[in-house]
Structures are given as structure tokens and as C-alpha cells.
Design a protein around this motif. Structure first.
Motif, short mmCIF file in Angstrom:
data_model
loop_
_atom_site.label_atom_id
_atom_site.label_comp_id
_atom_site.label_asym_id
_atom_site.label_seq_id
_atom_site.Cartn_x
_atom_site.Cartn_y
_atom_site.Cartn_z
N PHE A 144 23.93 10.45 -51.80
CA PHE A 144 24.82 11.41 -51.12
C PHE A 144 24.08 12.64 -50.65
CE2 PHE A 144 27.79 8.79 -53.42
CZ PHE A 144 28.76 8.56 -52.45
N LYS A 145 23.15 13.11 -51.49
CA LYS A 145 22.46 14.32 -51.05
C LYS A 145 21.56 14.01 -49.86
CE LYS A 145 18.85 14.49 -54.68
NZ LYS A 145 18.16 15.38 -55.62
N GLN A 146 21.05 12.80 -49.80
CA GLN A 146 20.26 12.42 -48.63
C GLN A 146 21.15 12.33 -47.40
OE1 GLN A 146 17.50 9.35 -51.05
NE2 GLN A 146 16.83 9.71 -48.97
N LEU A 147 22.36 11.82 -47.59
CA LEU A 147 23.29 11.74 -46.46
C LEU A 147 23.71 13.14 -46.00
CD1 LEU A 147 25.31 8.66 -47.70
CD2 LEU A 147 23.71 8.73 -45.77
N LEU A 148 23.76 14.07 -46.95
CA LEU A 148 24.07 15.46 -46.56
C LEU A 148 22.95 16.03 -45.68
CD1 LEU A 148 25.58 16.90 -49.87
CD2 LEU A 148 26.79 16.48 -47.71
N MET A 149 21.74 15.57 -45.91
CA MET A 149 20.63 16.02 -45.05
C MET A 149 20.80 15.42 -43.65
SD MET A 149 18.98 18.10 -46.90
CE MET A 149 20.51 18.43 -47.80
N VAL A 150 21.19 14.13 -43.61
CA VAL A 150 21.46 13.52 -42.31
C VAL A 150 22.61 14.28 -41.65
CG1 VAL A 150 22.04 11.39 -41.08
CG2 VAL A 150 20.67 11.28 -43.16
N GLY A 151 23.54 14.79 -42.47
CA GLY A 151 24.67 15.57 -41.97
C GLY A 151 24.30 16.98 -41.56
N GLY A 152 23.05 17.35 -41.74
CA GLY A 152 22.61 18.66 -41.25
C GLY A 152 22.85 19.82 -42.20
N ILE A 153 23.18 19.55 -43.46
CA ILE A 153 23.44 20.63 -44.42
C ILE A 153 22.16 21.43 -44.71
CG2 ILE A 153 24.03 21.06 -46.87
CD1 ILE A 153 26.49 20.64 -45.17
N ASP A 154 21.03 20.81 -44.55
CA ASP A 154 19.72 21.48 -44.62
C ASP A 154 19.27 21.88 -46.02
OD1 ASP A 154 17.60 22.32 -42.63
OD2 ASP A 154 17.82 24.15 -43.83
N LYS A 155 20.12 22.60 -46.75
CA LYS A 155 19.74 22.95 -48.13
C LYS A 155 20.97 22.76 -49.00
CE LYS A 155 16.29 26.52 -47.19
NZ LYS A 155 16.20 27.96 -46.91
N GLN B 252 22.26 12.08 -73.90
CA GLN B 252 23.70 12.07 -73.76
C GLN B 252 24.07 11.12 -72.62
OE1 GLN B 252 26.32 14.04 -75.34
NE2 GLN B 252 24.78 14.37 -76.91
N PRO B 253 25.12 10.30 -72.78
CA PRO B 253 25.50 9.40 -71.69
C PRO B 253 25.99 10.16 -70.47
CG PRO B 253 27.08 9.30 -73.52
CD PRO B 253 25.93 10.13 -73.99
N GLU B 254 26.56 11.34 -70.67
CA GLU B 254 26.84 12.20 -69.53
C GLU B 254 26.08 13.49 -69.72
OE1 GLU B 254 30.75 14.12 -69.23
OE2 GLU B 254 31.40 12.78 -70.83
N PHE B 255 25.43 13.91 -68.67
CA PHE B 255 24.58 15.10 -68.76
C PHE B 255 24.67 15.83 -67.43
CE2 PHE B 255 21.24 13.35 -66.10
CZ PHE B 255 21.49 12.00 -66.20
N THR B 256 24.10 17.02 -67.39
CA THR B 256 24.25 17.85 -66.19
C THR B 256 22.90 18.04 -65.51
OG1 THR B 256 26.08 18.98 -67.27
CG2 THR B 256 25.15 20.04 -65.33
N GLN B 257 22.91 17.90 -64.19
CA GLN B 257 21.70 18.14 -63.41
C GLN B 257 21.90 19.31 -62.46
OE1 GLN B 257 20.53 14.71 -61.10
NE2 GLN B 257 19.37 13.82 -62.80
N ILE B 258 20.80 20.04 -62.21
CA ILE B 258 20.79 20.92 -61.04
C ILE B 258 20.17 20.04 -59.96
CG2 ILE B 258 20.04 23.11 -60.06
CD1 ILE B 258 19.17 23.92 -62.93
N ASP B 259 20.99 19.61 -59.04
CA ASP B 259 20.55 18.61 -58.06
C ASP B 259 20.33 19.32 -56.72
OD1 ASP B 259 20.05 15.87 -57.52
OD2 ASP B 259 21.90 15.84 -56.33
N CYS B 260 19.18 19.10 -56.10
CA CYS B 260 18.84 19.86 -54.89
C CYS B 260 18.20 18.96 -53.84
CB CYS B 260 17.83 20.96 -55.22
SG CYS B 260 18.32 22.02 -56.58
N GLU B 261 18.40 19.31 -52.59
CA GLU B 261 17.75 18.58 -51.50
C GLU B 261 17.54 19.53 -50.33
OE1 GLU B 261 17.00 15.44 -52.31
OE2 GLU B 261 16.29 14.60 -50.42
N MET B 262 16.44 19.35 -49.60
CA MET B 262 16.11 20.22 -48.46
C MET B 262 15.61 19.37 -47.29
SD MET B 262 13.75 22.93 -50.57
CE MET B 262 13.76 24.33 -49.47
N SER B 263 15.90 19.84 -46.08
CA SER B 263 15.42 19.15 -44.88
C SER B 263 14.23 19.87 -44.28
CB SER B 263 16.52 19.07 -43.82
OG SER B 263 17.51 18.18 -44.24
#
Ligand code: ASP
Length: 581
Positions: A199-210, A228-239
Motif C-alpha cells: 500500500f505504501k508503494q501504491l501511495l508513491m504511485v499515487g503521488g503522495i511523495d512522503k 508480539q503477534p500484533e506490534f506497531t511500526q513507524i512505517d515510511c516511504e518516500m519518492s
């Protein structure tokens, strides 16, 4: 109004004021004709005073209050005669003039104070009581602070928080998915995301940029300690970025967090290749709060009759500073340590550089003083040091010596929780060969781009291709990892083929991504941090569990709500599911 102040607020400047507080009775102490109660809320403790001489019936009411009763009190702030300088409210107490019981409480199953007598399981079952304890509360408050600081930093440089779905499609790569049956689509399932990667890669295709998100991820893995089976990430993507842009941006994030939260300034983060990390420290996430690099001794050990060394793929040692005085018993304890199944070594050769300059080893039968001196010199040992040597297959031996290195770090007190030593690990192999299934797996994930100059090797020597990937390691824990992504459909297709997907399988599983790549995908890359672990490390702790408000135990159970649990037959029927008899 329930209260005019909190229990952490009143001090000498409030003396003489009439105030109202509300909170929990932490502890009550009676002395003839007097009762003192510690009243607690999130903000602190305030001492309440009741005195027979002031109001007898009020004293009697106070005597009936049990631990954790919820009360509201009004009274006058008095200067205390015996002050407690350990807490901010320690100079005052409240002379209570009115008491109202808001709610009674059963006697709690464990003591709700700084120190508790409750075992881990019991505290998890009554987590809401454990959260009342300052050390647990502090961890949640720290988590909130880190969360805020992450958002501040990323917002300030243009990152946008975008939510991605939790009900997604199951894919065979990576860990096992948690699946969710769909009632409206018979026999079909959603999966909970292991990460928002596609999804974050598709957001880059969508032009979200950061893009960024502090987001829950789910992995149905056999639980190792502190997973933990559920855990938290700081998830980031940049174009429109290269590796260097990502390293700079997120080095900045870690620097900001350590400065804001721990008040620590860090120098530029050193970088090491995967190859160097494993060769020097036996780990792809080395703890560099201390040195003790490995020294390879094959050349210097092969000329005598010691078969163990002669036949080993790798002979490798570390110099334990100042441990030459170790007794036989202490060395045996180290040998026992490396022979534990978790470490899995067969033994350990030692070589002492005595204070008087003489040397002694456990293999003196085979090697003379000149040999020993040569080893010690290679390890840059000085008199007083102890060289510990292992031999065997390369990967296994490095790993085992890496464990010993960490153990020695603990023994020698070189792993201080308030010292922060981050490290970038770069140049991972793109692929990992698996003997059992006879196929390659993506070391990071299938969307990671190879080094452009290594692309020709994809056909001839896939195992040698380096990934344009990076891990951020802090004090021996991997806190983040990511990569520059493939943004070209044919390269992505090739990658899937190498990973053993047929064209149809690749299309079925990841067709949406490859379609998107045909509509102008920008070059992009990103990273994700393990938020729970990051907060724990900033808090100077090893375990992530207390930094999660409602964690699961090692068997993946929530002991408080008792989940997972069976569901009713009607639910199964509705979902067209049946359980095997
Ligand atoms: N999605 C990856 C992970 O969860 C991180 C990344 O490549 O950004 O490990």
C-alpha cells in the motif's frame, strides 16, 4: 467539579488553600487518633490527613477505606511536619474536611505500588491494575512522548500520515498471515497486514511523495520470547530518493528522538556492510557499545597437529580485555555457556596473556609460546587479556562466537542501557538460498531493489546480488529496516520468477502492484521501525511487553480478555466454516 487539582500538583505554595482531589487509596496508615492515606492518580501521590481532634466521624469513615477505593476529598493544604523530599508533593498534606466515597474496590490481587508482589501472569490478567503502578504508567507515557516526537519530526519535513487497510489479501511471502473469514464472500478470506508494504508503494504511485503511519502489523509466527503477534511500526516511504536520502532522513529521526526524549546527542551513525558485520561481530545486528571484534586465526593455527583447527573452515577468536586472571572454574562457565543448545558450539579454546608477559593456553600440547604470541598479537591483546577461540563451519561458528561476545559484554558491564550506539548495516544479500525447499527467498522482501550494478548477476549468480537495503541497529537490536524498491514491472516480474512464482501466481498475488508500475511509478524507497522495541530501548529496557498497554503472553494469549476463544456454532455457520472433528 470532581477535583480542583491532581494528586501530583500541590506543593508548599498551595498551603492554606482549600482544594478538592479525587483518586485511589494506595495505602493507609493509622496511628492512635490519626490516619494518613496516600491518594493516587496518574499525576502522583498526595498525603491525606485525618485527625480525631479535627473530626471524629470523618476519621471513622477514613478507617473504613480499603486499598484502591476511589474517593473524593476536600480539605485545606497544610505544611507537613515531617517532609518527604522524594516526591513533589512531599512538603504538604491535605487536612481533609469532607470525604466522599465514589466507588469501593475489592482487595487487589497484588500490591499496586512502585514495587509489586504480583507475578507476570497475574499482572497481565489484571493489566488495568498494573497500569496504575508508576513504572508501568511511565512506560506508556514514554510511548506517547516518542509517538508525538516522531510525528513532529516527520510532519515538519512534509510527511503525510495516511491510513492503509487492515483487511487485505493473504500472500505467501514473509511470515504467516492472520486470516479473517469473509461472511459476504463465501469461502474467501482477508488477511491482516504483516506490514503496509504494497500500500505504501501504491501511495508513491499515487503521488503522495512522503508517507508515514504509526500502524499495527500482524504476524502469525511461532512466538519467540518478547515477540508480539500484533506490534506497531513507524512505517515510511518516500519518492524520488536514493539510499542516501533515506539514511539521512531517518538518521535525523533517531537523532531527534534521542535528543528530545533521552537528552542524548549522537555522532553521525557509523555504517557497516552485512559482510563486515558478520565477519567482525558474528551478527547482522551487532551491539557496538563495545568493541571486541573477531580476529580470524586460520593462517596462524594451521601448521601444527591440532586437527580441530586444521579441519575447521574458520578459526576465530575474541580478546576479552582483562580476563587473564579467570580461574579454571570461570572459564568452564564460559565453555558451558557456548555449549548451551541456544549457542550450539562444541567447545572453546583459551589463551591467556599473563600480566608477567608469559602466555598459556588450553592447547599448549600443540602450540608453543611463539604461536600463542602470534595469536595474541593478531588480536591486539595486551598482558592481562584472555583470548577465546572457536573453530568450525563459518556461519555457525561466527554466530556462536557472536553470542559469546554479547555474553562477555554483559559480564564486563559493557552494555549500559543509557548508552546509545546506533549503526547502519548495509549491502545485504538480496536472496537467501533455502536448502530444505531448494529455492531462493528474498532476504528483505520481494520488492527490494538489487544494486543496479548487480542486476546482470540475477541470471548468472543470484546468490551474489546485493540488495539496496539497510537496517538500523541500536544497541544490538534491529530497530528499523527498509530498502529502495523495484519500480519497474519487468524487473519485479523477474524477481518473482527467481523466487519461484509462475507468471500466473505472480499476477494473481501481486498483479495490482505490477499493473500500477505500468502507470508511471516513481523511483521510491522506505523504511519501517519497530515502534515497541524503539520505545523500550529509549526507555533503557530490553523487554517490549511493558511498553504495550495490553500485551499478549508468550503463547499469543491475552490473559485479561481470554483471547483467542471459541466462537458460537452460528457464527461458524454464517461464515460457512466448519471445525475439524
Ligand atoms: N515493510 C518492511 C517490513 O515490515 C519494511 C520496509 O521495507 O519498509 O519489514
Amino acid at each position: 467539579m470532581y477535583r480542583t487539582h491532581t494528586c501530583g500538583e500541590l506543593n508548599i505554595n498551595h498551603v492554606g488553600q482549600s482544594v478538592t482531589l479525587a483518586g485511589w487509596v494506595q495505602r493507609s496508615r493509622a496511628f492512635g487518633g490519626m490516619i494518613f492515606i496516600d491518594l493516587r492518580d496518574r499525576y502522583g501521590l498526595t498525603q491525606l490527613a485525618f485527625n480525631e481532634g479535627w473530626d471524629k466521624s470523618l476519621l471513622e469513615e477514613a478507617s473504613r477505606l480499603g486499598r484502591e477505593y476511589v474517593i473524593q476529598v476536600t480539605g485545606e493544604v497544610l505544611e507537613r511536619s515531617s517532609k518527604n523530599n522524594k516526591i513533589p508533593t512531599g512538603e504538604i498534606e491535605l487536612k481533609v474536611t469532607a470525604l466522599r466515597l465514589l466507588n469501593a474496590a475489592k482487595t487487589p490481587p497484588f500490591t499496586i505500588e512502585e514495587e509489586t508482589d504480583g507475578g507476570e501472569e497475574l499482572r497481565m490478567k489484571y493489566r488495568y491494575l498494573d497500569i496504575r503502578r508508576q513504572p508501568v504508567l511511565d512506560k506508556l507515557l514514554l510511548r506517547n512522548k516518542v509517538n508525538l516526537a516522531v510525528r513532529q519530526y516527520l510532519n515538519a519535513i512534509g510527511f503525510v500520515d495516511v491510513e492503509t487497510p487492515f483487511l487485505i489479501k493473504s500472500t505467501p511471502e514473509g511470515a504467516r498471515d492472520f486470516v479473517v473469514p469473509s461472511r459476504m464472500n463465501e469461502g474467501q478470506f482477508y488477511a491482516l497486514p504483516q506490514s503496509p508494504q504494497t500500500f505504501k508503494q501504491l501511495l508513491m504511485v499515487g503521488g503522495i511523495d512522503k508517507y508515514y503511519q504509526i500502524v499495527k502489523c500482524f504476524r502469525d509466527e511461532d512466538l519467540r520470547a518478547d515477540r508480539q503477534p500484533e506490534f506497531t511500526q513507524i512505517d515510511c516511504e518516500m519518492s524520488f530518493v536514493e539510499r542516501e536520502d533515506i539514511l539521512q532522513t531517518f538518521e535525523g529521526l533517531l537523532r531527534h528522538l534521542l535528543k528530545e526524549i533521552a537528552g542524548v546527542s549522537i555522532p553521525p551513525i557509523p555504517r557497516i556492510s552485512y559482510e563486515e558485520a558478520t565477519r567482525l561481530y558474528g551478527s547482522d545486528k551487532p551491539d557496538i557499545r563495545f568493541g571486541m571484534p573477531f580476529v580470524e586465526l586460520n593462517q596462524k593455527t594451521q601448521h601444527k597437529d591440532f586437527k580441530v583447527f586444521n579441519e575447521a573452515e574458520l578459526v576465530v577468536g575474541i580478546n576479552a580485555n582483562g580476563l587473564a586472571g579467570y580461574t579454571r572454574k570461570q572459564i568452564d562457565a564460559l565453555i558451558d555457556f557456548v555449549k548451551r543448545p541456544q549457542v550450539g558450539a562444541t567447545g572453546l579454546v583459551w589463551c591467556k596473556y599473563n600480566e608477567d608477559g608469559s602466555t598459556k593456553s588450553s592447547v599448549d600440547k600443540f602450540y608453543d609460546e611463539a604461536d600463542r604470541k602470534a595469536w595474541l598479537e593478531a588480536a591486539q591483546a595486551v598482558p592481562g587479556d584472555l583470548l577465546l577461540i572457536m573453530a568450525g563451519p563459518k556461519d555457525k561458528t561466527r554466530k556462536a562466537l557472536g553470542e559469546l561476545r554479547l555474553h562477555l559484554g554483559d559480564v564486563l558491564n559493557l552494555r549500559q542501557p543509557d548508552v546509545f550506539a546506533p549503526l547502519w548495516v548495509l549491502d545485504f544479500p538480496l536472496l537467501e538460498w533455502d536448502e530444505e525447499t531448494q529455492r531462493y527467498y528474498a532476504m528483505h522482501h520481494p520488492f527490494t531493489s538489487p544494486y543496479p550494478e548487480d542486476i546482470p548477476l540475477l541470471d548468472s549468480a543470484p546468490g551474489e546480488v546485493r540488495a539496496n537495503a539497510y537496517d538500523l541497529v541500536l544497541n544490538g537490536s534491529e530497530i528499523g529496516g527498509g530498502s529502495i524498491r523495484i519500480h519497474d514491472k519487468s524487473l519485479q516480474q523477474k524477481m518473482f520468477a527467481i523466487l519461484g512464482f509462475s507468471t500466473e501466481e505472480a499476477k494473481e498475488q501481486f498483479g495490482f502492484l505490477m499493473d500500477a508500475f505500468e502507470y508511471g511509478a516513481p523511483p521510491h524507497g522506505g523504511i519501517a521501525f519497530g515502534f515497541d522495541r524503539l520505545v523500550a530501548l529509549i526507555g533503557g529496557k530490553e523487554s517490549i511487553r511493558d511498553f504495550i498497554a495490553f500485551p499478549k503472553n508468550n503463547a499469543g494469549r491475552d490473559l485479561m480478555i481470554d483471547a483467542p476463544s471459541a466462537v458460537r456454532q452460528e457464527q461458524l455457520d454464517e461464515l460457512m466454516l466448519s471445525l475439524k472433528a
